[in-house]
Scaffold this active site. Sequence first.
Site, PDB file in Angstrom:
ATOM      1  N   GLU A  80      -4.747  -5.029  -5.123  1.00  0.00           N
ATOM      2  CA  GLU A  80      -5.945  -4.713  -4.347  1.00  0.00           C
ATOM      3  C   GLU A  80      -6.960  -5.851  -4.421  1.00  0.00           C
ATOM      4  O   GLU A  80      -7.699  -6.112  -3.460  1.00  0.00           O
ATOM      5  CB  GLU A  80      -6.582  -3.406  -4.832  1.00  0.00           C
ATOM      6  CG  GLU A  80      -5.677  -2.183  -4.806  1.00  0.00           C
ATOM      7  CD  GLU A  80      -5.190  -1.786  -3.423  1.00  0.00           C
ATOM      8  OE1 GLU A  80      -5.396  -2.550  -2.458  1.00  0.00           O
ATOM      9  OE2 GLU A  80      -4.599  -0.705  -3.299  1.00  0.00           O
TER      10      GLU A  80
ATOM     11  N   GLU B 213     -10.699  -1.137  -0.428  1.00  0.00           N
ATOM     12  CA  GLU B 213      -9.844  -1.733  -1.453  1.00  0.00           C
ATOM     13  C   GLU B 213     -10.626  -2.232  -2.670  1.00  0.00           C
ATOM     14  O   GLU B 213     -10.117  -2.195  -3.802  1.00  0.00           O
ATOM     15  CB  GLU B 213      -9.049  -2.892  -0.846  1.00  0.00           C
ATOM     16  CG  GLU B 213      -8.235  -2.497   0.369  1.00  0.00           C
ATOM     17  CD  GLU B 213      -6.809  -2.989   0.302  1.00  0.00           C
ATOM     18  OE1 GLU B 213      -6.330  -3.251  -0.804  1.00  0.00           O
ATOM     19  OE2 GLU B 213      -6.182  -3.093   1.361  1.00  0.00           O
TER      20      GLU B 213
ATOM     21  N   HIS C  37       2.129   1.569  -3.497  1.00  0.00           N
ATOM     22  CA  HIS C  37       1.084   2.112  -4.374  1.00  0.00           C
ATOM     23  C   HIS C  37       1.051   3.634  -4.276  1.00  0.00           C
ATOM     24  O   HIS C  37       0.979   4.336  -5.292  1.00  0.00           O
ATOM     25  CB  HIS C  37      -0.285   1.556  -3.979  1.00  0.00           C
ATOM     26  CG  HIS C  37      -0.410   0.077  -4.156  1.00  0.00           C
ATOM     27  ND1 HIS C  37      -1.479  -0.641  -3.659  1.00  0.00           N
ATOM     28  CD2 HIS C  37       0.397  -0.834  -4.767  1.00  0.00           C
ATOM     29  CE1 HIS C  37      -1.328  -1.917  -3.970  1.00  0.00           C
ATOM     30  NE2 HIS C  37      -0.193  -2.058  -4.631  1.00  0.00           N
TER      31      HIS C  37
ATOM     32  N   TYR D 122       2.033   6.803  -7.426  1.00  0.00           N
ATOM     33  CA  TYR D 122       1.368   8.000  -7.942  1.00  0.00           C
ATOM     34  C   TYR D 122       2.321   9.194  -7.931  1.00  0.00           C
ATOM     35  O   TYR D 122       2.306  10.018  -8.855  1.00  0.00           O
ATOM     36  CB  TYR D 122       0.105   8.292  -7.123  1.00  0.00           C
ATOM     37  CG  TYR D 122      -0.906   7.166  -7.220  1.00  0.00           C
ATOM     38  CD1 TYR D 122      -1.495   6.845  -8.437  1.00  0.00           C
ATOM     39  CD2 TYR D 122      -1.234   6.403  -6.102  1.00  0.00           C
ATOM     40  CE1 TYR D 122      -2.398   5.801  -8.529  1.00  0.00           C
ATOM     41  CE2 TYR D 122      -2.136   5.354  -6.188  1.00  0.00           C
ATOM     42  CZ  TYR D 122      -2.720   5.055  -7.407  1.00  0.00           C
ATOM     43  OH  TYR D 122      -3.606   4.010  -7.505  1.00  0.00           O
TER      44      TYR D 122
ATOM     45  N   GLU E  43       0.843  -1.197   0.000  1.00  0.00           N
ATOM     46  CA  GLU E  43       0.000   0.000   0.000  1.00  0.00           C
ATOM     47  C   GLU E  43       0.879   1.249   0.000  1.00  0.00           C
ATOM     48  O   GLU E  43       0.567   2.242  -0.671  1.00  0.00           O
ATOM     49  CB  GLU E  43      -0.932   0.012   1.218  1.00  0.00           C
ATOM     50  CG  GLU E  43      -1.987  -1.085   1.233  1.00  0.00           C
ATOM     51  CD  GLU E  43      -2.993  -0.982   0.110  1.00  0.00           C
ATOM     52  OE1 GLU E  43      -3.015   0.029  -0.619  1.00  0.00           O
ATOM     53  OE2 GLU E  43      -3.792  -1.925  -0.060  1.00  0.00           O
TER      54      GLU E  43
END
Length: 319
Positions: free
Chosen positions: A193, A159, A102, A106, A99
């Site tokens: 996810e 999620e 992730h 971005y 996570e």
Amino acid sequence: MTKYAAYEAVNWNNIEDAIDKITYEKLTEQFWLSTRMPVSKDRSDWTKLPEEEKRLVEKVFGGLTMLDTLQSESGIDALRKDAKTQHEIAVLNNIQFMESEHARSYSSIFSTLNTKKEIEEIFRWAREDDYLQIKAQIIDDIYSNGSALQKKVASVFLESFLFYSGFYTPLYYLGRAKLINVAEVIKLIIRDESAHGAYIGYKFKVGFNQLSDSEKEEIKTWTYSLLYKLYENEVKYTESIYDKVGWTEDVKVFLRYNANKALMNLGLAPLFPDTADDVNPIVINGLSTGTTNHDFFSTVGNGYLLSVVEDMSESDYDY
């Protein structure tokens, strides 16, 4: 006799729940890093996007960054407190790391496509957007004050449902052969996810099946009530960011489809009539597209050895 407390070493040769072992192995096989993704190859596509669509991409990724941050900083810690085995803790540790990765992904996309000033504006917007903050607050409150099963429901809804208002955009572009490398990063995130939601949903079902009939009805009622609350806010969030590009109604269908997927992960009946056939076929096509990028000289791309992307399918949402 030792004067110290008896700390227990985790023994992977003595597995209490086979799903813990299966999931840990699946997650480690899927391991990937955002720094290995050639997002810079999408700069040409990015410059050709209309300004309204650029702002949309920035907002959906800003929102996803915040939700991944919430899950990595608060969500997994909350779930870990209720873990039944050391192997479950190990799986949650893996989920927590990914996570964080992730969220970092971005920022990697932003640093490639955006200026410093634009990046600052994206994060300012994420801090100040009412609908984004509301859904984060709802989930975080459950992580802080909910029961063990309620926390699992909140995690699965985050999620398997709430992320998808953001996932729609890159999948739409992938289905139209635009921002392919950016979108394939998102496919890797979606694959993670899907496994996270299925695993935590399984743990919910284990606890749910130990309840009395009256307790089961109580948690089911609470779960559907929470979904309604989140969906109402998610519709407003979707309208606020998608109305200007005209995709709002299609995104709402995608939301309802994934809300049903979240309920299925929990072993509960779907709420909405929407199925995969109702989702924009361009998005479904984007969701089911396999690896399209590979650099055979450096093995960089979403087909590199540490992370081979396979076609997404219905079964990816379930065990």
